[in-house]
Scaffold this motif. Sequence first.
Motif, mmCIF file in Angstrom:
data_model
loop_
_atom_site.group_PDB
_atom_site.id
_atom_site.type_symbol
_atom_site.label_atom_id
_atom_site.label_comp_id
_atom_site.label_asym_id
_atom_site.label_seq_id
_atom_site.Cartn_x
_atom_site.Cartn_y
_atom_site.Cartn_z
ATOM 1 N N VAL A 1 0.918 -1.065 -0.035
ATOM 2 C CA VAL A 1 -0.134 0.155 -0.095
ATOM 3 C C VAL A 1 0.822 1.263 0.188
ATOM 4 N N SER A 2 2.184 1.335 0.358
ATOM 5 C CA SER A 2 2.944 2.207 0.502
ATOM 6 C C SER A 2 3.519 2.531 -1.004
ATOM 7 N N ASN B 1 -0.717 -5.160 1.551
ATOM 8 C CA ASN B 1 0.355 -5.167 2.555
ATOM 9 C C ASN B 1 0.974 -3.802 3.041
ATOM 10 N N LYS B 2 1.568 -4.076 4.211
ATOM 11 C CA LYS B 2 2.076 -3.075 4.877
ATOM 12 C C LYS B 2 1.147 -1.714 5.351
ATOM 13 N N ILE B 3 0.052 -2.275 5.896
ATOM 14 C CA ILE B 3 -0.796 -0.851 6.258
ATOM 15 C C ILE B 3 -0.202 -0.256 7.541
ATOM 16 N N LYS C 1 2.553 0.820 7.744
ATOM 17 C CA LYS C 1 3.110 2.147 7.493
ATOM 18 C C LYS C 1 2.349 3.501 7.324
ATOM 19 N N ASP C 2 2.953 4.491 7.767
ATOM 20 C CA ASP C 2 2.344 5.822 7.816
ATOM 21 C C ASP C 2 2.059 6.289 6.418
ATOM 22 N N LYS C 3 3.369 6.230 5.618
ATOM 23 C CA LYS C 3 2.947 6.680 4.170
ATOM 24 C C LYS C 3 2.127 5.577 3.318
ATOM 25 N N LYS C 4 0.917 6.200 3.020
ATOM 26 C CA LYS C 4 0.200 5.437 2.215
ATOM 27 C C LYS C 4 -0.030 5.882 0.832
ATOM 28 N N SER D 1 -1.251 -6.472 7.364
ATOM 29 C CA SER D 1 0.283 -6.196 7.764
ATOM 30 C C SER D 1 0.904 -7.621 8.371
ATOM 31 N N ALA D 2 1.946 -7.940 7.793
ATOM 32 C CA ALA D 2 2.480 -8.970 8.434
ATOM 33 C C ALA D 2 3.319 -8.532 9.380
#
Lengths: 783, 205
Positions: free
Chosen positions: B90-91, B122-124, B126-129, B151-152
């Motif tokens: 997602v980032s 994946n990777k939700i 993370k702040d940066k989307k 998010s793994a």
Amino acid sequence: MSSFVTEVLATTGRLEKDDLVKKTSKLSKRVEDIKGEIYETVTQRYGDFVPSMNTTLDLTARVNGLVTEVDNLNNKIQNEVQAQLSTSTSEFQDLQSQLRRTNTVLAVLGRLYDIQQALDSHHNDMDSQQFISAAARLTQIEQIMEELQEDGYCELKILSALGIELRVRKENLIHTLGEAWARAVVWNIPRPKDLSDEDRLLKTELRLTTVTADDATLPGTPRMTTLVRAMADMNVLREKMKVFARRCLEYVFLPLVVLPNVSPKTVTMMQSEALHFDKQSSGKDVTIAPADLYRKIETVLQYFNKHLLGIDVGAPDNSLMSMFSDFLWEDLSQAVIKGCLVHSIPRTSQELERYMEVISATEEFVSSLENLGFLHGEDSALMRYVKEINVHFANKKCQDILAFARDLMTSEMLDTVQVGTSDDAPALPNIRELLGQQSSKKTKSKQDETTTASFEATFDSMPELQCPFRLPVCRISVTVDKLVKLAYTTLCEACEVTTSNPSCAVQMFYAVRDMLELYMEVVPCYHEENLKKLPHVTAIHYNNCFYIAHHLLTLGHQFLEHLPKALVSSCATFVDQIPVLRELGTECLLQQMRIQRDQVLEYLVGAHNFTNMAEDYNRGNAEKAVKKVLHQLTHLSKVWQDVLPTNIYCKALGSLLNSAIQDIIGKVTALEDISADDAAQLHSLCGIVKERAPLLFHPVVKEDTKNRKAVEAEVQLYVPQWVKFSELMVMLDASLQDIADRWADGKGPLGHEFTAMEVRGLVRALFQNTDRRAAVLAKIKQQ
Amino acid sequence: MDDDVLTTLKILIIGESGVGKSSLLLRFTDDTFDPEIAATIGVDFKVKTLTVDGNKAKLAIWDTAGQERFRTLTPSYYRGAQGVILVYDVSSRNSFNRLEQWLSELETFSTKQDIVKMLVGNKIDKDKKEVDRNEGLKFARKHQMLFIEASAKTREGVQCAFEELVEKIIQTPGLWESDSQPKGVSLTDTGSAAVNSCAGYCSLV
């Protein structure tokens, strides 16, 4: 009326009466006349006629007598006089023929006398060495004798005797002339033994006598003239000149052609002119320059002309000089061509331009020979040769190219140079620079240059994304590099001579093609042994072929616009040779790969199918076999790594490694019983392969990703069986559960690499027959 | 052992390099997370049993390499897969943009007609989307895919993603049963296998 008729009737009767009286008187008068006439006539006839008739008869009898007498006389004359006449005629004829014979004999005798006179004067002439008149006498005698022969006096004994005499005299004269010639033309030729050609020529001397001391009878007349004319008269001059010309050729001209350091010199001596040869110290040239040779030949011919061949033999169209030339020129010009002009043919097109000097020198030479009367303006072989210089130049050029190319092909291939890097471009001859002067549109070429430059920049800025048309980095033989450069320079030269000499350009173009054909024939044959034995050489050869093919892609087009029209309109290309070259390289490499594969598989035979590995002996053998294979592959990696392009290297080694592990997999899966110890040994053995095989690809991997896994990934790319091999190793070290998991109804990696049959076979071999094994086996089935 | 397993399902995880395919798998199978996990070489494989709606399914999960250079190997792994998890980051807009290509590869090489697809963002954590949830949803709908964000690292949505996928596979008729029950009689199959497959079929009913 009645009165009228009565009147008429009355008058008629009276009239008739008057009339009858008158008539009767008339008739009686008439009878009287006739009686007188008859009397007269009878008297006349019988009185005058009879006596004259008697006289006439008498005369007739006398005339008859006379006629008979004349006839008799006539007969008599005929018989007697004619006989006498014929006798006297034949007598006269006899006398006439006698006279004729006598005259003929007299004439013959006169001729014989002439002959005798001629013989006598001939004798005197001979004594006084007047050869011309002596010869003339003999000619005269011969002529007379011929006349006599023609007249049919061939049976005369004296004639045959004279014939013999004539022949003797003739021979005698010829002999004397020959001796005189030999005294006049003196050759001093050293014995051929133990002398070099040069020394022989230096010691050779020709002396022409101009005047002899004993020529006293006709002072002032050069003796040679007499001699030569007499010889001409005797028809021996041609023969003599032939011999003389041969000698000149053998002892003077041929050595002059061969020996560049010797030059002729004429020396005037007492009553003779001599021809010597001097050695010039300067110059170590092996061959003589055409101009020098021409000068020397001219000197010699001038000398001959002055002292011998300039003699006027009296026949204007058959001078001594032209006779000499007949016997000499053909061989001499051939010798000059073979010994001198052939070497003077230029090697480069620049020299070709300077060759005009030689052509003009030849022209001068030929014209001075014509002045000497040596040549008569006909097309000389020499001129023809130098005028065809373009053809000779092209022939020589192509011959040189092919010879050089062949040398390159047959020399060692192992000296290599790296190609395919971007900085090797300047190493090739810059065609644009070479043809720059010719290019009419310079602006256009400049534009091209910038375009090319920008392209290059684009390629260079993308090292990752290799230009698909660029040759990959690899090593090729130095000789092949030279060969390709030779092709370029040859084509450049062909372009240079396109305008001046199109046929030469065409020939040179085809020489390049021939050169490549030659390469395809010579190299596989000449290096056959090495190509089979040494994988290193094979790899270089493979690269060589592809390198040449790479250049052939554009070789024709690059020069197209500078080559002759004829060539352009046909097919000035090398593209057709590309597949052949590539096939050649590929086939060679594939053959080497087959050899290597067979070798590897041969090593693996030594592992005895990996049975009973737990036993030390078997394990030793198997380990040895596997190590041999790895060693072999490592060796190949060493010799191929820097040579082959990276992708070819990886493919080649990958497929060899693949063959090896396929063999191992096949043999292990075929085992029927593997004890736990066996499995452990097999696992460690496979471990060796798994450990060391990736190292083969180690250098290929980029520095930044150089870890074990990355290298192994590279192996996966090039070795299709690698994953299967890894799975096999997993199985050798796995529990039943692990195997079942990795099978996962055929959906796991085991199922991906192995068939159910193979896995079941391995499970049976690896595990004892238990319920659990049965359960697992039941699950493993083909989906 | 796993006699009570209904079926074995082949699941494939695909997606651009670095989107976290291996991390998702590691979180699902081992419930761990390694921020420094190395790039996958070729393919990775894990087995896990999962119970969905009382049905026990064994998952054979193939984690493929996202890197371009190993992609030549992947097509063969598509064979026989019943489910696929398509992952994007997602980032990373780029990873989302590349989904079309992945789908087209999937369609080209998959052997099952109605393979179940799950899109995972994946990777939700993370702040940066860069990719909005709705965009993902829209894309998933368009291509008839299940969709979840996960998010793994934080474990969020991972288990759910696999469960949803398996559930959907099991619900899809004809997608998995045929694997256990051979159609017709195969001459190469041994007798015991035939018995076994029959048993499997019965237990389902």
